[in-house]
Design a protein around this motif. Structure first.
Motif, PDB file in Angstrom:
ATOM      1  N   ALA A   1      -8.514  -4.035   0.596  1.00 14.60           N
ATOM      2  CA  ALA A   1      -7.214  -4.530   0.144  1.00 14.60           C
ATOM      3  C   ALA A   1      -6.553  -3.633  -0.888  1.00 14.60           C
ATOM      4  O   ALA A   1      -5.361  -3.797  -1.173  1.00 14.60           O
ATOM      5  N   GLN A   2      -7.302  -2.705  -1.462  1.00 17.43           N
ATOM      6  CA  GLN A   2      -6.756  -1.860  -2.519  1.00 17.43           C
ATOM      7  C   GLN A   2      -6.832  -0.395  -2.093  1.00 17.43           C
ATOM      8  O   GLN A   2      -7.901   0.106  -1.766  1.00 17.43           O
ATOM      9  N   THR A   3      -5.688   0.278  -2.103  1.00 15.04           N
ATOM     10  CA  THR A   3      -5.615   1.713  -1.810  1.00 15.04           C
ATOM     11  C   THR A   3      -4.484   2.303  -2.640  1.00 15.04           C
ATOM     12  O   THR A   3      -3.724   1.559  -3.277  1.00 15.04           O
ATOM     13  N   PRO A   4      -4.326   3.616  -2.632  1.00 15.35           N
ATOM     14  CA  PRO A   4      -3.098   4.187  -3.194  1.00 15.35           C
ATOM     15  C   PRO A   4      -1.877   3.680  -2.418  1.00 15.35           C
ATOM     16  O   PRO A   4      -1.999   2.858  -1.493  1.00 15.35           O
ATOM     17  N   SER A   5      -0.723   4.182  -2.749  1.00 18.39           N
ATOM     18  CA  SER A   5       0.521   3.749  -2.100  1.00 18.39           C
ATOM     19  C   SER A   5       0.362   3.743  -0.580  1.00 18.39           C
ATOM     20  O   SER A   5      -0.071   4.734   0.017  1.00 18.39           O
ATOM     21  N   VAL A   6       0.712   2.626   0.028  1.00 18.17           N
ATOM     22  CA  VAL A   6       0.367   2.437   1.438  1.00 18.17           C
ATOM     23  C   VAL A   6       1.058   3.440   2.352  1.00 18.17           C
ATOM     24  O   VAL A   6       0.472   3.885   3.348  1.00 18.17           O
ATOM     25  N   ASP A   7       2.292   3.864   2.026  1.00 13.28           N
ATOM     26  CA  ASP A   7       2.944   4.845   2.889  1.00 13.28           C
ATOM     27  C   ASP A   7       2.255   6.205   2.798  1.00 13.28           C
ATOM     28  O   ASP A   7       2.119   6.915   3.797  1.00 13.28           O
ATOM     29  N   ALA A   8       1.770   6.558   1.594  1.00 14.64           N
ATOM     30  CA  ALA A   8       1.040   7.818   1.436  1.00 14.64           C
ATOM     31  C   ALA A   8      -0.283   7.764   2.180  1.00 14.64           C
ATOM     32  O   ALA A   8      -0.726   8.762   2.770  1.00 14.64           O
ATOM     33  N   VAL A   9      -0.945   6.610   2.161  1.00 16.41           N
ATOM     34  CA  VAL A   9      -2.224   6.441   2.856  1.00 16.41           C
ATOM     35  C   VAL A   9      -2.033   6.559   4.361  1.00 16.41           C
ATOM     36  O   VAL A   9      -2.776   7.267   5.055  1.00 16.41           O
ATOM     37  N   LEU A  10      -1.040   5.871   4.892  1.00 12.19           N
ATOM     38  CA  LEU A  10      -0.835   5.849   6.342  1.00 12.19           C
ATOM     39  C   LEU A  10      -0.394   7.204   6.873  1.00 12.19           C
ATOM     40  O   LEU A  10      -0.736   7.583   8.009  1.00 12.19           O
ATOM     41  N   GLU A  11       0.355   7.953   6.093  1.00  9.70           N
ATOM     42  CA  GLU A  11       0.847   9.255   6.552  1.00  9.70           C
ATOM     43  C   GLU A  11      -0.295  10.180   6.960  1.00  9.70           C
ATOM     44  O   GLU A  11      -0.132  11.034   7.831  1.00  9.70           O
ATOM     45  N   LEU A  12      -1.456  10.005   6.343  1.00  5.88           N
ATOM     46  CA  LEU A  12      -2.578  10.904   6.612  1.00  5.88           C
ATOM     47  C   LEU A  12      -3.394  10.489   7.826  1.00  5.88           C
ATOM     48  O   LEU A  12      -4.307  11.210   8.241  1.00  5.88           O
ATOM     49  N   PHE A  13      -3.090   9.337   8.417  1.00  4.48           N
ATOM     50  CA  PHE A  13      -3.683   8.924   9.688  1.00  4.48           C
ATOM     51  C   PHE A  13      -2.881   9.484  10.850  1.00  4.48           C
ATOM     52  O   PHE A  13      -1.683   9.776  10.721  1.00  4.48           O
ATOM     53  N   ASP A  14      -3.523   9.587  12.006  1.00  6.35           N
ATOM     54  CA  ASP A  14      -2.756   9.754  13.236  1.00  6.35           C
ATOM     55  C   ASP A  14      -2.012   8.438  13.494  1.00  6.35           C
ATOM     56  O   ASP A  14      -2.572   7.355  13.318  1.00  6.35           O
ATOM     57  N   LYS A  15      -0.772   8.545  13.923  1.00  8.96           N
ATOM     58  CA  LYS A  15       0.045   7.350  14.141  1.00  8.96           C
ATOM     59  C   LYS A  15      -0.631   6.384  15.121  1.00  8.96           C
ATOM     60  O   LYS A  15      -0.621   5.156  14.920  1.00  8.96           O
ATOM     61  N   GLU A  16      -1.236   6.928  16.160  1.00  6.67           N
ATOM     62  CA  GLU A  16      -1.832   6.091  17.195  1.00  6.67           C
ATOM     63  C   GLU A  16      -2.959   5.220  16.647  1.00  6.67           C
ATOM     64  O   GLU A  16      -3.138   4.076  17.071  1.00  6.67           O
TER      65      GLU A  16
END
Length: 474
Positions: free
Chosen positions: A450-465
């Motif tokens: 439930a706790q991470t850095p800023s969620v948009d910054a976290v998701l950007e480093l994943f593959d979108k799929e």
């Protein structure tokens, strides 16, 4: 006046186990003192404990020294390769009347000690084979291999100005005639040389290697009078001695190989940086004002042998973790990525593509590279959110919004932080939610927590799929 010799220090671990923390700290002080004075630092392996010494331990010691960055100017020098030299010096002492052969059997020595205990006396060698003017020695027994004993002065004091403790004085009546050469084993081949004892070998080594300053643990204080007397019997220059207090564990007892200490290399495996370990070890018994964090170069510039504590230091795992966290924050991202990749490889996990950027994002909240690897593994392996997190955060309000967000993500032409943030904003507006009501369940589904850095910054480093797939597995 004799010329002042160049500074030469040494560390002399026994290869009977790992390089433990106390020895590593002593090595650090010896190294820093030599470097501060433009001198030389020598590595010597004290391997005369043949039964317990091992090549594995030697290799672990060398690996620990290398990891810590404690480069030595000479060595490693092995005592067992110097047996002939120890015997030659022992013969020199015998010829000068400063050492002698003793034919006491182990049984006789046991009886001697038991008798002294029964009389309430201090247990010590009674000098029965010590030659003196007018004294008749016992007949040499057949079949007994003698030891060689140093003929210690019977009167007077041994005094030295300790670099840490100040003046220390011990009377010669408190110490006896030390064994300096043991006999060879009974089944040893003919011509085998007996092994020197620690107190003799260390003197010959320090003399031959022109050691000027000896830093070591204060458990060696009682050995120092014997060593000083041997130095003087040889007409050798005395080194300066600095006896450093022990390191205590959480329970207040001494850390040691046999109790409580872990190896230096274990901290490497646990994700600590060598410069952080050096920094922390240096502060366990030494200070430079209020400075808590400093580089190895600063340590060398400051370490002149002063400001060493006379009191034992307390090992504090939480403080070490804090120090390491500061160094993790400052570390180069490429270097961290290499260390994290090695941590992942040990788990059988392939490193994610954006590992360097992942390290940059998460390093401010990690105390070790193991913790960084935990975060990086989220990007490379399937996550398993806890049932508690799912029950708490995957609410009936959140589920429709998660489906809408997944659809928006899937339609994005560019997978950037700005585009991800825009998709969040549109979804929140559509469903009348506040950011935590959507961001937290996204974190749980995508990252498993439930706790991470800023969620948009976290998701950007994943593959979108991967993000879309995890959001749809509600």
């Amino acid at each position: 006046m004799s010329a002042i010799p160049p500074i030469r220090t040494r560390i002399a671990p026994s290869p009977t186990g790992f390089l433990h923390l106390g020895t590593a700290r002593t090595a650090l002080y010896s190294w820093a003192y030599a470097k501060h004075h433009g001198g030389q630092f020598v590595l010597r392996i004290e391997d005369t404990d043949v039964a317990r010494s091992s090549q594995d331990s030697v290799e672990q010691i060398l690996a620990s020294m290398h990891w810590l960055g404690l480069d030595y100017d000479e060595g490693p020098i092995y005592q067992m390769q110097r047996l002939e030299r120890y015997h030659a010096v022992a013969q020199q002492l015998i010829a000068a009347g400063r050492a002698y052969y003793c034919y006491c059997t182990p049984q006789e020595l046991d009886e001697m000690r038991e008798g002294q205990k029964a009389r309430g006396e201090k247990t010590r060698y009674d000098g029965r084979w010590r030659p003196e003017p007018g004294k008749t020695l016992p007949a040499v027994p057949a079949g007994v291999q003698p030891v060689v004993r140093f003929k210690n002065p019977l009167e007077g004091d041994v005094s030295w100005q300790d670099l840490v403790k100040g003046t220390i004085t011990i009377n010669n009546r408190e110490i006896d005639d030390l064994i300096i050469i043991r006999p060879p084993a009974a089944d040893a081949p003919a011509g085998t040389l007996g092994v020197p004892t620690y107190n003799f070998a260390v003197v010959v080594d320090d003399w031959d290697m022109s050691i000027t300053h000896v830093f070591r643990g204060d458990e060696h204080i009682n050995n120092t009078p014997w060593q000083i007397n041997i130095f003087e019997a040889l007409g050798a220059r005395l080194p300066a001695f600095g006896h450093i207090p022990v390191i205590l564990g959480d329970d207040g007892l001494k850390l040691s190989k046999r109790r409580g200490a872990v190896s230096v290399t274990a901290y490497e495996e646990q994700g600590y940086l060598p410069e952080a370990m050096l920094n922390y070890l240096a502060r366990l018994g030494w200070s430079h004002g209020d400075d808590e964090l400093f580089s190895p170069e600063q340590l060398v510039a400051w370490f002149d042998g002063s400001h060493l504590s006379k009191s034992p230091a307390q090992w504090d795992p939480a403080k070490l973790e804090w120090v390491n966290a500061q160094y993790i924050k400052r570390a180069d991202d490429q270097r961290l990525a290499s260390l994290v990749q090695a941590q992942l490889a040990k788990r059988g996990v392939a490193a994610p593509a954006r590992l360097e950027a992942i390290c940059a994002l998460y390093k401010d909240r990690c105390a070790t590279t193991v913790a960084l690897a935990d975060w990086a593994s989220v990007y490379a392996t399937q996550v398993q959110p806890s049932q508690d997190d799912l029950a708490q955060h995957l609410t009936e309000l959140a589920k429709p919004a998660l489906a809408s967000l997944a659809a928006r993500f899937e339609s994005l032409a560019q997978w950037t932080r700005a585009d991800i943030a825009a998709a969040f904003k549109e979804t929140l507006s559509e469903h009348g939610l506040k950011m935590p009501q959507l961001a937290v369940p996204v974190r749980v589904l995508v990252c498993g927590c439930a706790q991470t850095p800023s969620v948009d910054a976290v998701l950007e480093l994943f593959d979108k799929e991967i993000v879309v797939k995890r959001l749809r597995q509600q």
